[in-house]
Design an enzyme around this catalytic site. Structure first.
Site, short mmCIF file in Angstrom:
data_model
loop_
_atom_site.label_atom_id
_atom_site.label_comp_id
_atom_site.label_asym_id
_atom_site.label_seq_id
_atom_site.Cartn_x
_atom_site.Cartn_y
_atom_site.Cartn_z
N GLU A 96 64.67 105.94 80.61
CA GLU A 96 63.29 106.27 79.86
C GLU A 96 63.25 107.63 79.23
O GLU A 96 62.39 108.17 78.54
CB GLU A 96 62.21 106.16 80.82
CG GLU A 96 62.25 107.02 82.01
CD GLU A 96 62.56 106.59 83.43
OE1 GLU A 96 63.53 105.49 83.04
OE2 GLU A 96 62.16 107.00 84.21
N ASN A 97 64.46 108.49 79.34
CA ASN A 97 64.37 109.61 78.70
C ASN A 97 65.07 109.38 77.41
O ASN A 97 65.26 110.55 76.41
CB ASN A 97 65.37 110.67 79.25
CG ASN A 97 66.77 110.07 79.56
OD1 ASN A 97 66.95 108.99 80.02
ND2 ASN A 97 68.00 110.85 79.71
#
Lengths: 218, 231
Positions: free
Chosen positions: A47-48
Site C-alpha cells: 500500500e505504499n
C-alpha cells in the site's frame, strides 16, 4: 496438532486464485507469499505504492527507494507498477484488490475486527488497516485462536477499539477455518488432531459446525 | 519565473514557529532530508507536522522531535520512535492518528481543490467520532476535510527549474499529493535539470504546484528494515 504459523499461511494460500491482486499484511499474512500454488499467478499490492512486489533483494542489491509497506527492502518484477499513496488507497477503496489478508487481536462473530490499539499501551497507529478492512471485498484474518493468556480471540463482541465493522468474511487460525455468516462463526475445517470439542471450548463467539466439516488439507 | 533557491536554508527561510507543515515520505523512504536538517538548524518550534510517519530516533522527523520542535503530529503510524513515545506519554506532544488512505486522500483533496470527501475508512470506529456520516448505495461514509497546510516539503528524484517533478520507485508515496497540497510547496531533488530535459509525458507533478526547488546534497537514504535473500 494445531497449525503453526507457516501452516496457517499455507492454508490461506489455497484461497488464492489465478489473476488475483492481493494485499498481505505484516506477520503471518506475509508468509502467504511463500506458498502461492503452482500455476496460480497473483500480483501482490503493497500500500505504499507498488503492484507486483517481488522477493527481497540479494545482499548488496538493496535499494533504499524501493520498500514495502513494512519498510523492508524489496524488488520489482516484470510488469510491476509504482504509484502514489492516494492512488494506492484509491484502488483499495474502489474494490480492485481481490483479497486482503491481515492479522488481528480480536474478531467478532458479526465480522467486526480489532487490531490496532490496546488501551493503556503505546499506540503506534492504524497505518492502512482501517482503509483495507473498510473497502476490500474479501478479507481473511490470519491469527492464533487464543491470546497468550489462553482466552478466545473469536468473540461475541470485540472488547478492544475497533478497526472496522462487519467486514471480515473468513478467519484461519491454528485450530481451523471459519466463515463468518449471519449465524456467526461457521467452522468449515479443523486442524489435524484438533477436536471439535476443543474448537467449541476455545471459541467465545457464536459458533456453528458445518455439516460437511472436514480436516484441513495442506 | 524563478523557483530555484540555492539550498535548504533558503527554501525554509520563511517557515516560522507555529506553522503547519506537510512532510513527504513513507517511513524513511523519500523524506526531504535536506529541509528537515535545515528546520532543525533553524530551531523553530510549535510545529504541526502532517506526515505518514514520525521518523526514527536519530533520523527523519525524529531529529525535529529530539529538539522538541513539534507540537503536534498528524500521522497514520508512529511506532518506530522512542523519543516520540516519551513525549507523547509525558503530554509534551499531541498526536492525531488517522487511517493512511484517509491521510493520503485528505492531501489529494486539497491539491484538487475539493474541501472535503466521503471516505469508508474508520466508519464505526473511534476515528468516526463526531464526524458527519452519509449513506451512499447502502454503505456508510465519513466526511473528511481537505488538509490546510502552510507549507508542503517534498523530496523528488528529479526536477526541472520550472518545478516539474519526477519521483523514483516507492520514494514517490505521499510526495506527489503533498506537493499539490501546500499553500507553499518546497521540493528538494537529487537532480535539478533544465526545462526540456524531462519528457513532459514523464512528469508526475507539474510545476504549477511547486513554488521553490533546489538540488539537495549528501543524501543518506537510510534503510529502516534491510531485508535480503541469499544468492
Amino acid at each position: 496438532m494445531a497449525l503453526n504459523k507457516e501452516q496457517i499461511a499455507q492454508r490461506i494460500a489455497k484461497e488464492l486464485q489465478d489473476g488475483f491482486y492481493v494485499n498481505l499484511g505484516i506477520g503471518i499474512p506475509t508468509l502467504v507469499a511463500n506458498y502461492i500454488p503452482e500455476g496460480v499467478n497473483v500480483v501482490l499490492q503493497s500500500e505504499n505504492g507498488l503492484l507486483g512486489m517481488g522477493p527481497f533483494p540479494y545482499e548488496g542489491e538493496e535499494d533504499p527507494d524501493l520498500i514495502n509497506a513494512g519498510k523492508q527492502t524489496v524488488t520489482t518484477l516484470p510488469g510491476s507498477a509504482i504509484f502514489d499513496s492516494a492512488m494506492s488507497f484509491g484502488m483499495i477503496r474502489a474494490g480492485r484488490v481481490d483479497l486482503t489478508v491481515l492479522g488481528a487481536m480480536e474478531v467478532a462473530d458479526n465480522g467486526d475486527i480489532a487490531n490496532w490499539k490496546i488501551p493503556g499501551k503505546m499506540v503506534k497507529g492504524m497505518g492502512g488497516a482501517m482503509d483495507l478492512v473498510a473497502a476490500a471485498k474479501n478479507i481473511i484474518v490470519a491469527m492464533q485462536h487464543t491470546n497468550p493468556k489462553g482466552e478466545s480471540k473469536l468473540l461475541p463482541k470485540c472488547t478492544l477499539p475497533l478497526t472496522g465493522v462487519n467486514c471480515i468474511k473468513k478467519v484461519v487460525t491454528d485450530l481451523g477455518v471459519f466463515d463468518i455468516t449471519d449465524e456467526g462463526f461457521v467452522c468449515i475445517e479443523y486442524a489435524p488432531g484438533v477436536t471439535i470439542d476443543e474448537i467449541k471450548a476455545k471459541t467465545a463467539g457464536r459458533l456453528k459446525i458445518a455439516e460437511d466439516v472436514k480436516e484441513i488439507v495442506l | 519565473m524563478n523557483k530555484v533557491v540555492a539550498h535548504a536554508d533558503e527554501a525554509v527561510k520563511d517557515i516560522n514557529s507555529g506553522a503547519t507543515l506537510m512532510l513527504g515520505g513513507f517511513g524513511l523512504c523519500g523524506i526531504p532530508e535536506n529541509c528537515i536538517a535545515a528546520l532543525v538548524k533553524k530551531g523553530i518550534n510549535n510545529l504541526t507536522c502532517i506526515s505518514n510517519n514520525a521518523g526514527v530516533d536519530d533520523f527523519g522527523i525524529g531529529l525535529m522531535l529530539q529538539k522538541k520542535q513539534v507540537k503536534k503530529m498528524i500521522s497514520s503510524y508512529v511506532g518506530e520512535n522512542a523519543e516520540f513515545e516519551r513525549q507523547l506519554l509525558s503530554g509534551e506532544l499531541e498526536v492525531e492518528l488517522i487511517p493512511q488512505g484517509t491521510l493520503a486522500t485528505r492531501c489529494m483533496a486539497s491539491g484538487y481543490g475539493m474541501p472535503a470527501v466521503y471516505l469508508l475508512a474508520g466508519y464505526g470506529t473511534e476515528v468516526a467520532e463526531g464526524k458527519e456520516v452519509r449513506t451512499f448505495n447502502g454503505k456508510n461514509y465519513i466526511l473528511e476535510y481537505a488538509f490546510d497546510s502552510d507549507f508542503a516539503i517534498v523530496k523528488a528524484w528529479k526536477g526541472d527549474t520550472m518545478g516539474n517533478l519526477v519521483f523514483k520507485e516507492t520514494a514517490r508515496n505521499f510526495n506527489p499529493m503533498m506537493a499539490m497540497a501546500g499553500k507553499i510547496t518546497i521540493a528538494e531533488v537529487e537532480h535539478l535539470v533544465q526545462p526540456g530535459e524531462i519528457d513532459p509525458d514523464h512528469i508526475h507533478v507539474p510545476g504549477i504546484y511547486v513554488n521553490r526547488i533546489f538540488q539537495g546534497s549528501n543524501y543518506e537514504k537510510r534503510i529502516e528494515q534491510r531485508t535480503v535473500r541469499k544468492k
